[in-house]
Design a protein around this motif. Structure first.
Motif, PDB file in Angstrom:
ATOM      1  N   ILE A 204     -21.309  -1.017  -0.482  1.00  0.00           N
ATOM      2  CA  ILE A 204     -19.993  -1.964   0.595  1.00  0.00           C
ATOM      3  C   ILE A 204     -20.054  -3.333  -0.257  1.00  0.00           C
ATOM      4  O   ILE A 204     -21.210  -3.944  -0.268  1.00  0.00           O
ATOM      5  N   ASP A 205     -19.309  -3.692  -0.870  1.00  0.00           N
ATOM      6  CA  ASP A 205     -18.888  -5.177  -1.637  1.00  0.00           C
ATOM      7  C   ASP A 205     -17.425  -5.830  -0.485  1.00  0.00           C
ATOM      8  O   ASP A 205     -16.624  -5.107  -0.326  1.00  0.00           O
ATOM      9  N   SER A 206     -18.143  -6.188   0.775  1.00  0.00           N
ATOM     10  CA  SER A 206     -17.931  -6.885   1.678  1.00  0.00           C
ATOM     11  C   SER A 206     -16.114  -7.307   0.849  1.00  0.00           C
ATOM     12  O   SER A 206     -14.804  -7.120   1.856  1.00  0.00           O
ATOM     13  N   GLN A 207     -16.063  -8.368   0.411  1.00  0.00           N
ATOM     14  CA  GLN A 207     -15.103  -8.949  -0.038  1.00  0.00           C
ATOM     15  C   GLN A 207     -13.788  -7.633  -0.641  1.00  0.00           C
ATOM     16  O   GLN A 207     -13.045  -8.400  -0.634  1.00  0.00           O
ATOM     17  N   GLN A 208     -14.476  -6.908  -1.779  1.00  0.00           N
ATOM     18  CA  GLN A 208     -13.539  -5.758  -2.379  1.00  0.00           C
ATOM     19  C   GLN A 208     -12.561  -4.997  -1.052  1.00  0.00           C
ATOM     20  O   GLN A 208     -11.627  -4.669  -0.993  1.00  0.00           O
ATOM     21  N   ILE A 209     -13.719  -4.490   0.008  1.00  0.00           N
ATOM     22  CA  ILE A 209     -13.196  -3.507   0.826  1.00  0.00           C
ATOM     23  C   ILE A 209     -11.813  -4.302   1.216  1.00  0.00           C
ATOM     24  O   ILE A 209     -11.477  -3.862   2.546  1.00  0.00           O
ATOM     25  N   ILE A 210     -12.425  -6.257   2.259  1.00  0.00           N
ATOM     26  CA  ILE A 210     -11.817  -6.889   2.909  1.00  0.00           C
ATOM     27  C   ILE A 210     -10.852  -6.764   1.771  1.00  0.00           C
ATOM     28  O   ILE A 210      -9.434  -6.478   2.890  1.00  0.00           O
ATOM     29  N   ASN A 211     -10.530  -7.271   0.880  1.00  0.00           N
ATOM     30  CA  ASN A 211      -8.913  -7.827   0.075  1.00  0.00           C
ATOM     31  C   ASN A 211      -8.561  -6.051   0.081  1.00  0.00           C
ATOM     32  O   ASN A 211      -7.665  -6.114   0.460  1.00  0.00           O
ATOM     33  N   ILE A 212      -8.868  -4.890  -0.195  1.00  0.00           N
ATOM     34  CA  ILE A 212      -8.247  -3.824  -0.058  1.00  0.00           C
ATOM     35  C   ILE A 212      -7.565  -3.595   1.553  1.00  0.00           C
ATOM     36  O   ILE A 212      -6.348  -3.438   1.786  1.00  0.00           O
ATOM     37  N   ILE A 213      -8.606  -3.800   2.967  1.00  0.00           N
ATOM     38  CA  ILE A 213      -7.663  -3.592   3.578  1.00  0.00           C
ATOM     39  C   ILE A 213      -6.684  -3.986   3.997  1.00  0.00           C
ATOM     40  O   ILE A 213      -5.737  -3.959   4.734  1.00  0.00           O
ATOM     41  N   LEU A 214      -7.108  -5.925   3.711  1.00  0.00           N
ATOM     42  CA  LEU A 214      -5.610  -7.005   4.198  1.00  0.00           C
ATOM     43  C   LEU A 214      -4.415  -6.267   3.391  1.00  0.00           C
ATOM     44  O   LEU A 214      -3.233  -6.467   4.075  1.00  0.00           O
ATOM     45  N   THR A 215      -4.495  -6.184   1.930  1.00  0.00           N
ATOM     46  CA  THR A 215      -3.676  -5.367   1.308  1.00  0.00           C
ATOM     47  C   THR A 215      -2.708  -4.673   2.086  1.00  0.00           C
ATOM     48  O   THR A 215      -1.266  -4.518   2.032  1.00  0.00           O
ATOM     49  N   ARG A 216      -3.406  -2.948   2.924  1.00  0.00           N
ATOM     50  CA  ARG A 216      -3.750  -2.189   3.235  1.00  0.00           C
ATOM     51  C   ARG A 216      -2.134  -2.563   4.314  1.00  0.00           C
ATOM     52  O   ARG A 216      -1.236  -1.932   4.691  1.00  0.00           O
ATOM     53  N   LEU A 217      -2.886  -3.248   4.983  1.00  0.00           N
ATOM     54  CA  LEU A 217      -2.322  -3.410   6.099  1.00  0.00           C
ATOM     55  C   LEU A 217      -1.462  -4.375   6.420  1.00  0.00           C
ATOM     56  O   LEU A 217       0.005  -4.670   7.243  1.00  0.00           O
ATOM     57  N   SER A 218      -0.815  -4.899   4.855  1.00  0.00           N
ATOM     58  CA  SER A 218       0.518  -6.119   4.514  1.00  0.00           C
ATOM     59  C   SER A 218       1.593  -4.948   4.927  1.00  0.00           C
ATOM     60  O   SER A 218       2.652  -5.687   4.295  1.00  0.00           O
ATOM     61  N   LYS A 219       1.567  -4.260   4.206  1.00  0.00           N
ATOM     62  CA  LYS A 219       1.823  -3.401   3.575  1.00  0.00           C
ATOM     63  C   LYS A 219       2.829  -1.932   4.450  1.00  0.00           C
ATOM     64  O   LYS A 219       3.765  -1.967   5.142  1.00  0.00           O
ATOM     65  N   ARG A 220       2.002  -1.928   6.038  1.00  0.00           N
ATOM     66  CA  ARG A 220       2.094  -1.006   7.418  1.00  0.00           C
ATOM     67  C   ARG A 220       2.368  -1.488   8.137  1.00  0.00           C
ATOM     68  O   ARG A 220       3.371  -1.406   9.069  1.00  0.00           O
ATOM     69  N   HIS A 221       1.738  -2.837   8.822  1.00  0.00           N
ATOM     70  CA  HIS A 221       1.701  -3.422  10.028  1.00  0.00           C
ATOM     71  C   HIS A 221       2.254  -5.123   9.768  1.00  0.00           C
ATOM     72  O   HIS A 221       2.360  -5.226   8.538  1.00  0.00           O
ATOM     73  N   ASN A 222       2.411  -5.877  10.710  1.00  0.00           N
ATOM     74  CA  ASN A 222       2.859  -7.440  10.575  1.00  0.00           C
ATOM     75  C   ASN A 222       1.810  -7.752  11.299  1.00  0.00           C
ATOM     76  O   ASN A 222       1.906  -8.572  12.095  1.00  0.00           O
ATOM     77  N   PHE A 223       0.999  -7.487  10.774  1.00  0.00           N
ATOM     78  CA  PHE A 223      -0.873  -8.057  10.944  1.00  0.00           C
ATOM     79  C   PHE A 223      -1.118  -9.193  11.219  1.00  0.00           C
ATOM     80  O   PHE A 223      -1.755 -10.331  11.713  1.00  0.00           O
ATOM     81  N   HIS A 224      -0.790  -9.772   9.048  1.00  0.00           N
ATOM     82  CA  HIS A 224      -0.803 -11.038   9.077  1.00  0.00           C
ATOM     83  C   HIS A 224       0.237 -12.098   9.817  1.00  0.00           C
ATOM     84  O   HIS A 224      -0.625 -13.284  10.397  1.00  0.00           O
ATOM     85  N   ASP A 225       1.072 -11.563  10.402  1.00  0.00           N
ATOM     86  CA  ASP A 225       2.422 -12.404  10.778  1.00  0.00           C
ATOM     87  C   ASP A 225       1.071 -12.880  12.103  1.00  0.00           C
ATOM     88  O   ASP A 225       1.093 -14.170  13.180  1.00  0.00           O
ATOM     89  N   GLN A 226       0.548 -11.662  12.944  1.00  0.00           N
ATOM     90  CA  GLN A 226       0.177 -11.838  14.160  1.00  0.00           C
ATOM     91  C   GLN A 226      -1.342 -12.370  14.202  1.00  0.00           C
ATOM     92  O   GLN A 226      -1.489 -13.085  15.112  1.00  0.00           O
ATOM     93  N   PHE A 227      -1.548 -11.984  13.472  1.00  0.00           N
ATOM     94  CA  PHE A 227      -3.197 -12.464  13.051  1.00  0.00           C
ATOM     95  C   PHE A 227      -2.956 -14.228  12.969  1.00  0.00           C
ATOM     96  O   PHE A 227      -3.756 -14.871  13.985  1.00  0.00           O
ATOM     97  N   HIS A 228      -1.959 -14.477  12.099  1.00  0.00           N
ATOM     98  CA  HIS A 228      -2.097 -16.125  12.365  1.00  0.00           C
ATOM     99  C   HIS A 228      -1.172 -16.981  13.474  1.00  0.00           C
ATOM    100  O   HIS A 228      -1.283 -18.395  13.882  1.00  0.00           O
ATOM    101  N   GLU A 229      -0.524 -16.142  14.219  1.00  0.00           N
ATOM    102  CA  GLU A 229      -0.327 -16.789  15.346  1.00  0.00           C
ATOM    103  C   GLU A 229      -0.848 -16.912  16.602  1.00  0.00           C
ATOM    104  O   GLU A 229      -0.920 -17.808  17.368  1.00  0.00           O
ATOM    105  N   GLN A 230      -1.411 -15.926  16.494  1.00  0.00           N
ATOM    106  CA  GLN A 230      -3.030 -15.499  17.240  1.00  0.00           C
ATOM    107  C   GLN A 230      -4.374 -16.375  17.336  1.00  0.00           C
ATOM    108  O   GLN A 230      -4.961 -16.954  18.124  1.00  0.00           O
ATOM    109  N   PHE A 231      -4.463 -16.905  16.338  1.00  0.00           N
ATOM    110  CA  PHE A 231      -6.490 -17.293  15.633  1.00  0.00           C
ATOM    111  C   PHE A 231      -5.264 -18.495  14.077  1.00  0.00           C
ATOM    112  O   PHE A 231      -5.425 -18.574  12.783  1.00  0.00           O
ATOM    113  N   PRO A 232      -4.381 -19.188  15.080  1.00  0.00           N
ATOM    114  CA  PRO A 232      -4.246 -20.651  14.088  1.00  0.00           C
ATOM    115  C   PRO A 232      -5.505 -21.104  13.035  1.00  0.00           C
ATOM    116  O   PRO A 232      -6.736 -21.138  13.635  1.00  0.00           O
TER     117      PRO A 232
END
Length: 138
Positions: A53-81
């Motif tokens: 497991i390369d953390s950076q690769q897996i994290i990037n894959i997950i964040l990319t996947r979440l950007s396509k399916r959820h409003n995860f990034h908006d919620q994240f930045h709203e809750q954890f500026p």
């Protein structure tokens, strides 16, 4: 487990202050989304012939996947500026691997600030337990 230590050895009182944001994050509704994604990635790796497991690769894959399916990034930045998604997911990955039943080896990064977002974990081949122990130590 990581290098022979399980989640029971995870002493929150001895952690750096930057973990405080993670402790707030783990109580948010977003943690369930990322936990599911991280657990799926851990599960898909741990039964391979050479689990890695390369953390950076897996994290990037997950964040990319979440950007396509959820409003995860908006919620994240709203809750954890001001918080870094990669760092928090790296800390979450670290705690999930500590809870895993397999003994993962952890390779320490050269830059402490990148410790969890850039960590590398692997399960060594179990032919020679003494050699594997030394492999985790180096």
């Amino acid at each position: 487990m990581i290098n022979g230590k399980g989640y029971s050895s995870f002493d929150r009182s001895k952690l750096y202050s930057y973990w405080n944001v993670f402790f707030v994050y783990e109580k948010s509704s977003l943690v369930a989304i990322t936990e599911k994604e991280l657990k799926n990635e851990i599960a898909s790796e741990k039964y391979k012939a050479k689990p890695f497991i390369d953390s950076q690769q897996i994290i990037n894959i997950i964040l990319t996947r979440l950007s396509k399916r959820h409003n995860f990034h908006d919620q994240f930045h709203e809750q954890f500026p001001g918080a870094n998604e990669g760092s928090l997911l790296g800390m979450q990955l670290y705690t999930l691997i500590l809870k895993d039943d397999k003994d993962w080896c952890y390779i320490v990064t050269q830059h402490p600030g990148h410790l969890f977002a850039h960590a590398t974990y692997f399960i060594p081949i179990r032919r020679n337990l003494y050699a594997n122990y030394n492999q985790c130590k180096s």
